[in-house]
Design a protein around this motif. Structure first.
Motif, PDB file in Angstrom:
ATOM      1  N   MET A  47       0.819  -1.207   0.000  1.00  0.00           N
ATOM      2  CA  MET A  47       0.000   0.000   0.000  1.00  0.00           C
ATOM      3  C   MET A  47       0.857   1.263   0.000  1.00  0.00           C
ATOM      4  SD  MET A  47      -3.248  -0.980   2.521  1.00  0.00           S
ATOM      5  CE  MET A  47      -2.598   0.042   3.776  1.00  0.00           C
ATOM      6  N   LEU A  48       2.051   1.187   0.594  1.00  0.00           N
ATOM      7  CA  LEU A  48       2.953   2.344   0.651  1.00  0.00           C
ATOM      8  C   LEU A  48       3.766   2.517  -0.628  1.00  0.00           C
ATOM      9  CD1 LEU A  48       4.321   2.043   4.303  1.00  0.00           C
ATOM     10  CD2 LEU A  48       2.737   3.758   3.417  1.00  0.00           C
ATOM     11  N   GLY A  49       3.550   1.632  -1.604  1.00  0.00           N
ATOM     12  CA  GLY A  49       4.292   1.741  -2.855  1.00  0.00           C
ATOM     13  C   GLY A  49       5.596   0.971  -2.853  1.00  0.00           C
ATOM     14  N   LEU A  50       5.775   0.078  -1.900  1.00  0.00           N
ATOM     15  CA  LEU A  50       6.999  -0.721  -1.811  1.00  0.00           C
ATOM     16  C   LEU A  50       6.743  -2.154  -2.284  1.00  0.00           C
ATOM     17  CD1 LEU A  50       8.164   0.624   1.654  1.00  0.00           C
ATOM     18  CD2 LEU A  50       9.107   1.217  -0.575  1.00  0.00           C
ATOM     19  N   LYS A  51       5.913  -2.284  -3.315  1.00  0.00           N
ATOM     20  CA  LYS A  51       5.549  -3.597  -3.856  1.00  0.00           C
ATOM     21  C   LYS A  51       6.796  -4.316  -4.367  1.00  0.00           C
ATOM     22  CE  LYS A  51       1.965  -5.610  -6.718  1.00  0.00           C
ATOM     23  NZ  LYS A  51       1.156  -6.217  -5.702  1.00  0.00           N
ATOM     24  N   ASP A  52       6.891  -5.588  -4.044  1.00  0.00           N
ATOM     25  CA  ASP A  52       7.967  -6.480  -4.489  1.00  0.00           C
ATOM     26  C   ASP A  52       9.336  -6.128  -3.903  1.00  0.00           C
ATOM     27  OD1 ASP A  52       6.121  -7.908  -6.042  1.00  0.00           O
ATOM     28  OD2 ASP A  52       6.387  -6.520  -7.723  1.00  0.00           O
ATOM     29  N   ILE A  53       9.402  -5.206  -2.948  1.00  0.00           N
ATOM     30  CA  ILE A  53      10.672  -4.938  -2.255  1.00  0.00           C
ATOM     31  C   ILE A  53      10.679  -5.831  -1.021  1.00  0.00           C
ATOM     32  CG2 ILE A  53      12.028  -3.227  -0.999  1.00  0.00           C
ATOM     33  CD1 ILE A  53      10.917  -1.116  -2.889  1.00  0.00           C
ATOM     34  N   ALA A  60      12.563  -0.851   5.953  1.00  0.00           N
ATOM     35  CA  ALA A  60      12.342   0.092   7.056  1.00  0.00           C
ATOM     36  C   ALA A  60      13.044   1.414   6.748  1.00  0.00           C
ATOM     37  CB  ALA A  60      12.847  -0.501   8.368  1.00  0.00           C
ATOM     38  N   ARG A  61      14.272   1.350   6.264  1.00  0.00           N
ATOM     39  CA  ARG A  61      15.034   2.556   5.936  1.00  0.00           C
ATOM     40  C   ARG A  61      14.366   3.311   4.789  1.00  0.00           C
ATOM     41  NH1 ARG A  61      18.230   4.243   2.305  1.00  0.00           N
ATOM     42  NH2 ARG A  61      18.428   2.263   1.246  1.00  0.00           N
ATOM     43  N   LEU A  62      13.959   2.584   3.744  1.00  0.00           N
ATOM     44  CA  LEU A  62      13.310   3.225   2.593  1.00  0.00           C
ATOM     45  C   LEU A  62      12.007   3.921   2.989  1.00  0.00           C
ATOM     46  CD1 LEU A  62      13.718   0.614  -0.295  1.00  0.00           C
ATOM     47  CD2 LEU A  62      14.635   2.934  -0.237  1.00  0.00           C
ATOM     48  N   SER A  63      11.181   3.233   3.766  1.00  0.00           N
ATOM     49  CA  SER A  63       9.906   3.834   4.165  1.00  0.00           C
ATOM     50  C   SER A  63      10.142   5.057   5.040  1.00  0.00           C
ATOM     51  CB  SER A  63       9.014   2.799   4.874  1.00  0.00           C
ATOM     52  OG  SER A  63       9.629   2.305   6.043  1.00  0.00           O
ATOM     53  N   PHE A  64      11.145   5.007   5.908  1.00  0.00           N
ATOM     54  CA  PHE A  64      11.489   6.150   6.753  1.00  0.00           C
ATOM     55  C   PHE A  64      11.959   7.329   5.897  1.00  0.00           C
ATOM     56  CE2 PHE A  64      14.729   8.550   9.087  1.00  0.00           C
ATOM     57  CZ  PHE A  64      14.018   8.935  10.209  1.00  0.00           C
ATOM     58  N   GLU A  65      12.884   7.077   4.975  1.00  0.00           N
ATOM     59  CA  GLU A  65      13.427   8.150   4.138  1.00  0.00           C
ATOM     60  C   GLU A  65      12.358   8.766   3.232  1.00  0.00           C
ATOM     61  OE1 GLU A  65      16.826   6.574   2.086  1.00  0.00           O
ATOM     62  OE2 GLU A  65      18.044   6.542   3.911  1.00  0.00           O
ATOM     63  N   MET A  66      11.486   7.935   2.667  1.00  0.00           N
ATOM     64  CA  MET A  66      10.417   8.452   1.815  1.00  0.00           C
ATOM     65  C   MET A  66       9.535   9.432   2.584  1.00  0.00           C
ATOM     66  SD  MET A  66       9.246   4.967  -0.261  1.00  0.00           S
ATOM     67  CE  MET A  66       7.561   5.349   0.027  1.00  0.00           C
ATOM     68  N   GLN A  67       9.169   9.052   3.790  1.00  0.00           N
ATOM     69  CA  GLN A  67       8.285   9.897   4.579  1.00  0.00           C
ATOM     70  C   GLN A  67       9.004  11.134   5.114  1.00  0.00           C
ATOM     71  OE1 GLN A  67       5.102   7.372   6.682  1.00  0.00           O
ATOM     72  NE2 GLN A  67       6.875   6.029   6.382  1.00  0.00           N
ATOM     73  N   LEU A  97       9.081  -1.765   8.564  1.00  0.00           N
ATOM     74  CA  LEU A  97       8.433  -0.589   7.976  1.00  0.00           C
ATOM     75  C   LEU A  97       8.321   0.513   9.019  1.00  0.00           C
ATOM     76  CD1 LEU A  97       5.380  -2.004   6.000  1.00  0.00           C
ATOM     77  CD2 LEU A  97       7.370  -0.881   5.033  1.00  0.00           C
ATOM     78  N   GLY A  98       8.573   1.744   8.586  1.00  0.00           N
ATOM     79  CA  GLY A  98       8.347   2.907   9.426  1.00  0.00           C
ATOM     80  C   GLY A  98       7.177   3.688   8.870  1.00  0.00           C
ATOM     81  N   ILE A  99       6.187   3.963   9.713  1.00  0.00           N
ATOM     82  CA  ILE A  99       4.998   4.683   9.269  1.00  0.00           C
ATOM     83  C   ILE A  99       4.837   5.926  10.127  1.00  0.00           C
ATOM     84  CG2 ILE A  99       2.499   4.581   8.985  1.00  0.00           C
ATOM     85  CD1 ILE A  99       2.854   1.497   8.804  1.00  0.00           C
ATOM     86  N   ASP A 100       4.796   7.080   9.473  1.00  0.00           N
ATOM     87  CA  ASP A 100       4.560   8.336  10.177  1.00  0.00           C
ATOM     88  C   ASP A 100       3.056   8.545  10.214  1.00  0.00           C
ATOM     89  OD1 ASP A 100       4.703  10.839  11.320  1.00  0.00           O
ATOM     90  OD2 ASP A 100       5.126  11.843   9.437  1.00  0.00           O
ATOM     91  N   PRO A 101       2.433   8.372  11.381  1.00  0.00           N
ATOM     92  CA  PRO A 101       0.974   8.499  11.431  1.00  0.00           C
ATOM     93  C   PRO A 101       0.548   9.943  11.223  1.00  0.00           C
ATOM     94  CG  PRO A 101       1.863   8.217  13.630  1.00  0.00           C
ATOM     95  CD  PRO A 101       3.005   8.077  12.674  1.00  0.00           C
TER      96      PRO A 101
END
Length: 107
Positions: A47-53, A60-67, A97-101
């Motif tokens: 859902m966060l756009g990290l399909k197939d990663i 976790a690092r990618l999701s953190f940096e994106m946000q 995964l890191g999610i900024d609520p």
């Protein structure tokens, strides 16, 4: 006596002007860690756009940096700093995964 008063006033003014107020930023002390199944983490990553990663430290690092990049852009547009923290989804105790609520901002 005038010299002493002048020196004390100069020190006081430089201290007042030199002290930087605290800035809003990432507040890791408020982070939450939530243990989830691999399947649930995979669905959320997709859902966060990290399909197939593959899930793991890199995700976790990618999701953190994106946000963090998104928050920086929002701060530029709004001309303000935003305090934020993350919910870290973990699988077997390791963040994947890191999610900024989203937190509503009221001025």
């Amino acid at each position: 006596m005038k010299k002493l008063g002048f020196i004390l006033m100069a020190i006081f003014l430089s201290a007042v002007l030199g002290v930087k107020t605290s800035e809003a930023a990432y507040l890791p002390e408020y982070d939450k860690y939530v243990e989830v199944s691999y399947e649930d983490a995979r669905k959320i990553a997709d859902m966060l756009g990290l399909k197939d990663i593959p899930l793991g430290e890199e995700t976790a690092r990618l999701s953190f940096e994106m946000q963090e990049n998104l928050i920086a852009k929002i701060e530029v547009i709004l001309k303000t700093e935003i305090d934020h923290y993350y919910i870290w989804l973990t699988v077997d105790g390791k963040p994947v995964l890191g999610i900024d609520p989203p937190v509503p901002l009221y001025n």
